[in-house]
Design a protein around this motif. Sequence first.
Motif, PDB file in Angstrom:
ATOM      1  N   THR A 115       0.833  -1.203   0.000  1.00  0.00           N
ATOM      2  CA  THR A 115       0.000   0.000   0.000  1.00  0.00           C
ATOM      3  C   THR A 115       0.865   1.250   0.000  1.00  0.00           C
ATOM      4  OG1 THR A 115      -0.175  -0.184   2.413  1.00  0.00           O
ATOM      5  CG2 THR A 115      -1.997  -1.076   1.103  1.00  0.00           C
ATOM      6  N   GLU A 148      -9.998 -11.757  -0.252  1.00  0.00           N
ATOM      7  CA  GLU A 148     -10.533 -10.898   0.804  1.00  0.00           C
ATOM      8  C   GLU A 148      -9.731  -9.602   0.912  1.00  0.00           C
ATOM      9  OE1 GLU A 148     -11.453 -11.062   5.649  1.00  0.00           O
ATOM     10  OE2 GLU A 148     -10.756 -12.844   4.571  1.00  0.00           O
ATOM     11  N   LYS A 149      -8.407  -9.723   0.839  1.00  0.00           N
ATOM     12  CA  LYS A 149      -7.553  -8.544   0.919  1.00  0.00           C
ATOM     13  C   LYS A 149      -7.799  -7.613  -0.263  1.00  0.00           C
ATOM     14  CE  LYS A 149      -2.677  -7.116   1.038  1.00  0.00           C
ATOM     15  NZ  LYS A 149      -1.265  -7.586   0.963  1.00  0.00           N
ATOM     16  N   TYR A 152     -10.975  -5.694   0.207  1.00  0.00           N
ATOM     17  CA  TYR A 152     -10.811  -4.597   1.168  1.00  0.00           C
ATOM     18  C   TYR A 152     -10.124  -3.400   0.512  1.00  0.00           C
ATOM     19  CZ  TYR A 152      -8.538  -1.808   4.772  1.00  0.00           C
ATOM     20  OH  TYR A 152      -8.080  -0.759   5.529  1.00  0.00           O
ATOM     21  N   LEU A 153      -9.039  -3.657  -0.222  1.00  0.00           N
ATOM     22  CA  LEU A 153      -8.292  -2.557  -0.831  1.00  0.00           C
ATOM     23  C   LEU A 153      -9.099  -1.872  -1.931  1.00  0.00           C
ATOM     24  CD1 LEU A 153      -4.662  -4.009  -1.036  1.00  0.00           C
ATOM     25  CD2 LEU A 153      -5.567  -2.318   0.571  1.00  0.00           C
ATOM     26  N   ALA A 155     -12.326  -1.587  -1.996  1.00  0.00           N
ATOM     27  CA  ALA A 155     -13.315  -0.764  -1.302  1.00  0.00           C
ATOM     28  C   ALA A 155     -12.662   0.493  -0.732  1.00  0.00           C
ATOM     29  CB  ALA A 155     -13.975  -1.569  -0.183  1.00  0.00           C
ATOM     30  N   LEU A 156     -11.445   0.334  -0.174  1.00  0.00           N
ATOM     31  CA  LEU A 156     -10.722   1.473   0.393  1.00  0.00           C
ATOM     32  C   LEU A 156     -10.453   2.524  -0.663  1.00  0.00           C
ATOM     33  CD1 LEU A 156      -8.910   3.017   2.411  1.00  0.00           C
ATOM     34  CD2 LEU A 156      -7.055   1.416   1.825  1.00  0.00           C
ATOM     35  N   HIS A 297     -11.220   5.246  13.359  1.00  0.00           N
ATOM     36  CA  HIS A 297     -11.239   4.273  12.260  1.00  0.00           C
ATOM     37  C   HIS A 297     -11.976   4.790  11.030  1.00  0.00           C
ATOM     38  CE1 HIS A 297      -9.650   1.488  15.208  1.00  0.00           C
ATOM     39  NE2 HIS A 297     -10.680   1.732  16.005  1.00  0.00           N
ATOM     40  N   ALA A 300      -7.937   5.000   6.991  1.00  0.00           N
ATOM     41  CA  ALA A 300      -7.196   3.727   6.985  1.00  0.00           C
ATOM     42  C   ALA A 300      -5.788   3.936   7.529  1.00  0.00           C
ATOM     43  CB  ALA A 300      -7.137   3.166   5.580  1.00  0.00           C
TER      44      ALA A 300
END
Length: 323
Positions: A115, A148-149, A152-153, A155-156, A297, A300
């Motif tokens: 990231t 899954e990771k 998440y990324l 969506a982020l 939260h 990120a």
Amino acid sequence: MHGIVIRNTGNSYIVRTDDGQEVECKVKGNFRLRGIRSTSPVAVGDGVTVNMPPSGTGDNRGGYGTDVFFITEIDERRNYIVRKASNLSKQSHILAANIDLAVLVVTMARPETSTTFIDRFLASAEAYRVPVVLAFNKVDDFTAEEREKAGYLMALYTDVGYRCYAISALTGQGLEELLSDMNGKTGLLAGHSGVGKSTLLNRLVPEAHARTAEISEAHGTGMHTTTFSELYDLPGTSGGAIIDIPGIKGFGTFNMEPTEVAHYFRDIFRLSAGCRFNNCTHTHEPGCAVLEALEAHRLAPSRYASYLSMLDDKEEGKYRAAF
């Protein structure tokens, strides 16, 4: 004559002139002294003026064609992607110029795109007004954890404001949507070595015949298969093109002041409107809306960590260890 630089071989450039010729060009030594602090003053995508030297000077012989031209002027750039040169930290390395859309290809593993690398690329693109989309490649090979990771990324970064695509350069999954986004645009294909850029390029431009290589089993990293930058026309699009560049290992920011860094993180910049102090660095100040969002939260941790790492870029060499 006028044209666009379509290939950089390191020693010379190939320019496609406005009348469709492709000519080999060089840059005169004194051209490099015009205050251009770059490892190479000319980039693929640049509009340039080229001239042939007078016959009999000994300067008009080249390997690509019968004559070598000289680049005498560079058009004003709309934008460009630049990073700190890896071995000459006081100079820049311009990756490409006049880009409508940068496609950053990322992978969850084999190799993993951090990231930190993603955020540095995005911040530098923001600084130079280059739109970016993220292409999460190799979805056909994801484990459950990697899927899954990636979810998440995606969506982020979608929430931050970047379009994301789940693709497989190997099978073609998701490429129709990505190609639609690139229609009529000059795109840049960027990412680490091994993320599948060459495979993706061959999908988008079959006649490119880009070399591909296996990932190192020992290190999980890719081998450099692209050794120079080149512009390819995208078939089936309205004037679309793609610039392929060698894989990038690290992304050191260039000529970016610490007070500017937060401006290039869209989420942090939005949050900073609520800070008590106008000159807030978002590191320790009371009433900092960014720190409050991090605690709650709503920001990120990876984005904030990337922001802090870029604040440290003034310390020579630190960026090279960040990837």
